[in-house]
Design a protein around this motif. Structure first.
Motif, PDB file in Angstrom:
ATOM      1  N   THR A   2      38.760  39.947  44.991  1.00 36.62           N
ATOM      2  CA  THR A   2      39.814  39.810  43.995  1.00 36.62           C
ATOM      3  C   THR A   2      40.428  41.176  43.680  1.00 36.62           C
ATOM      4  O   THR A   2      39.731  42.181  43.598  1.00 36.62           O
ATOM      5  CB  THR A   2      39.243  39.192  42.712  1.00 36.62           C
ATOM      6  N   SER A   3      41.746  41.187  43.493  1.00 38.39           N
ATOM      7  CA  SER A   3      42.464  42.426  43.177  1.00 38.39           C
ATOM      8  C   SER A   3      43.132  42.308  41.820  1.00 38.39           C
ATOM      9  O   SER A   3      43.230  41.206  41.249  1.00 38.39           O
ATOM     10  CB  SER A   3      43.525  42.703  44.247  1.00 38.39           C
ATOM     11  N   GLU A   6      45.981  39.854  41.970  1.00 40.60           N
ATOM     12  CA  GLU A   6      45.582  38.453  41.898  1.00 40.60           C
ATOM     13  C   GLU A   6      45.242  38.053  40.466  1.00 40.60           C
ATOM     14  O   GLU A   6      45.550  36.937  40.023  1.00 40.60           O
ATOM     15  CB  GLU A   6      44.385  38.202  42.817  1.00 40.60           C
ATOM     16  N   ILE A   7      44.602  38.958  39.746  1.00 39.19           N
ATOM     17  CA  ILE A   7      44.300  38.678  38.335  1.00 39.19           C
ATOM     18  C   ILE A   7      45.586  38.485  37.544  1.00 39.19           C
ATOM     19  O   ILE A   7      45.721  37.545  36.755  1.00 39.19           O
ATOM     20  CB  ILE A   7      43.456  39.813  37.735  1.00 39.19           C
ATOM     21  N   GLN A   9      48.440  37.497  38.608  1.00 43.09           N
ATOM     22  CA  GLN A   9      49.084  36.242  38.993  1.00 43.09           C
ATOM     23  C   GLN A   9      48.383  35.031  38.377  1.00 43.09           C
ATOM     24  O   GLN A   9      48.993  33.970  38.200  1.00 43.09           O
ATOM     25  CB  GLN A   9      49.102  36.112  40.516  1.00 43.09           C
ATOM     26  N   THR A  10      47.106  35.198  38.029  1.00 42.25           N
ATOM     27  CA  THR A  10      46.329  34.089  37.464  1.00 42.25           C
ATOM     28  C   THR A  10      46.563  33.910  35.970  1.00 42.25           C
ATOM     29  O   THR A  10      46.319  32.834  35.421  1.00 42.25           O
ATOM     30  CB  THR A  10      44.818  34.337  37.715  1.00 42.25           C
ATOM     31  N   ALA A  29      36.540  42.403  35.067  1.00 41.20           N
ATOM     32  CA  ALA A  29      37.977  42.424  34.772  1.00 41.20           C
ATOM     33  C   ALA A  29      38.165  42.801  33.301  1.00 41.20           C
ATOM     34  O   ALA A  29      37.603  42.140  32.416  1.00 41.20           O
ATOM     35  CB  ALA A  29      38.606  41.072  35.045  1.00 41.20           C
ATOM     36  N   ILE A  54      40.678  33.844  34.135  1.00 42.98           N
ATOM     37  CA  ILE A  54      40.300  34.915  35.059  1.00 42.98           C
ATOM     38  C   ILE A  54      38.841  34.799  35.483  1.00 42.98           C
ATOM     39  O   ILE A  54      38.472  35.178  36.600  1.00 42.98           O
ATOM     40  CB  ILE A  54      40.575  36.281  34.395  1.00 42.98           C
ATOM     41  N   SER A  56      37.326  32.310  36.464  1.00 42.20           N
ATOM     42  CA  SER A  56      37.162  31.367  37.573  1.00 42.20           C
ATOM     43  C   SER A  56      37.461  31.990  38.937  1.00 42.20           C
ATOM     44  O   SER A  56      37.222  31.359  39.974  1.00 42.20           O
ATOM     45  CB  SER A  56      38.082  30.155  37.360  1.00 42.20           C
ATOM     46  N   LEU A  57      37.995  33.212  38.940  1.00 42.42           N
ATOM     47  CA  LEU A  57      38.327  33.859  40.210  1.00 42.42           C
ATOM     48  C   LEU A  57      37.052  34.305  40.946  1.00 42.42           C
ATOM     49  O   LEU A  57      36.083  34.747  40.327  1.00 42.42           O
ATOM     50  CB  LEU A  57      39.222  35.078  39.964  1.00 42.42           C
ATOM     51  N   ALA A  58      37.100  34.193  42.263  1.00 41.91           N
ATOM     52  CA  ALA A  58      35.974  34.642  43.086  1.00 41.91           C
ATOM     53  C   ALA A  58      35.800  36.147  42.938  1.00 41.91           C
ATOM     54  O   ALA A  58      36.764  36.905  42.945  1.00 41.91           O
ATOM     55  CB  ALA A  58      36.223  34.280  44.550  1.00 41.91           C
ATOM     56  N   VAL A  60      34.778  37.719  40.289  1.00 41.00           N
ATOM     57  CA  VAL A  60      34.824  38.178  38.901  1.00 41.00           C
ATOM     58  C   VAL A  60      33.544  37.719  38.210  1.00 41.00           C
ATOM     59  O   VAL A  60      33.304  36.527  38.012  1.00 41.00           O
ATOM     60  CB  VAL A  60      36.054  37.616  38.161  1.00 41.00           C
TER      61      VAL A  60
END
Length: 320
Positions: A2-3, A6-7, A9-10, A29, A54, A56-58, A60
């Motif tokens: 994750t970048s 991407e965070i 955008q989420t 994060a 956030i 839920s992101l892989a 994190v």
């Protein structure tokens, strides 16, 4: 992996403008979000929504949200008179509406504990404030003005038989409410120079005061006492307003001055204070006030006097 992109955008689009910065390192994060103007519940909701989206992101493992709020620079303007029946509450409601129409964030504190009238004047009698913990949350009238009044907290027609300390506590609850982004609080004081006035001046130290009087000598004597009280407390006098200044007969069209003419303006000159303007004694203002439709909410002729006084008040606030 994750970048930061991407965070970003989420983050849900409706709260994205409140996110000031995003960092991501070692699975953590970290976000800084702006909670200015939000109640505690709304701020907690903002934090929870960010954590859920956030988290839920892989990649994190932890989400840290720091909430920050800019302190609102809020001016308190006391609106008083030495005696009752001079139209102080009507002036307060209409000044609030005129300021809101001009783009100001405005709240009204109905500090007339024994005789609250702002709920009727601002058509908010059926709106009840809620509370969060020990803090009241003001209602917002249809005119874009936030409002708190004892008239919203007691049954209609019920007398408030309180001694001085209880009225001071009630005023404190109204003043210390969650006013959010309100830049200006107009405080509709009860008539006279008693407990509520002293609590307001000593505890909350208004930025300035407006004194309302009719043109007649008797009212001006009492208005002078109100000015003296503000001066003793080192509260700047923004100016005097002359209310019920002349009457135009709807039948014959001839002007009449049942309360005299120019008394408040002359008193302002004699006292070395500014004169902010005059409002006529008009049936249209009385009818509109009784029905919760402030004349200042429209561009009609009766609203112009209030708008002009509001503009002078706005100029005074801008110079502070």
């Amino acid at each position: 992996m994750t970048s930061v992109a991407e965070i970003e955008q989420t983050i849900p689009s409706h709260i994205a403008p409140r996110v000031r910065s995003v960092r991501f390192a070692d699975g953590v994060a970290t976000l800084v979000a702006d909670a200015t103007g939000l109640s505690r519940a709304a701020a907690a909701g903002l934090q929870q929504e960010l954590e859920q989206a956030i988290g839920s992101l892989a990649g994190v493992s932890e989400v840290r949200v720091a909430l920050m709020a800019d302190k609102v620079q809020r001016s308190i303007v006391a609106i008083g008179s030495g005696k009752g029946g001079v139209g102080k509450s009507t002036l307060t409601a209409n000044l609030a509406v005129a300021l809101a129409r001009a783009g100001h964030k405005v709240g009204v504190v109905d500090a007339d504990i024994y005789g609250p009238s702002q709920p009727m004047l601002l058509d908010a009698a059926n709106q009840k404030p809620t509370a969060e913990g020990q803090q009241l949350i003001p209602v917002e009238s249809e005119f874009g003005v936030k409002l708190l009044s004892m008239g919203q907290l007691i049954a209609p027609g019920k007398a408030i038989a309180w001694r001085g300390p209880m009225t001071g506590n009630a005023l404190g609850q109204l003043m210390d409410a969650q006013w959010g982004d309100a830049e200006v609080l107009l405080v509709d004081l009860p008539p006279g120079t008693g407990d509520v006035q002293l609590t307001m001046l000593q505890k909350f130290k208004p930025s300035g005061a407006i004194v309302v009087s009719t043109p007649q000598d008797l009212a001006l004597i009492d208005a002078t006492r109100a000015i003296d009280l503000f001066r003793q407390a080192d509260i700047p006098i923004i100016g005097l307003v002359e209310n019920m200044a002349g009457y135009l007969c709807p039948h014959c069209g001839q002007p009449s001055e049942p309360f005299g003419s120019g008394g408040a303006e002359a008193a302002a000159r004699a006292l070395g204070e500014d004169f902010l303007g005059r409002i006529p004694l008009a049936m249209e203002i009385r009818v509109a006030s009784d029905t919760g439709q402030p004349p200042a909410a429209s561009d009609g002729p009766q609203g112009k006097g209030f708008a002009d006084i509001a503009a002078r008040l706005s100029d005074w606030l801008a110079r502070q």
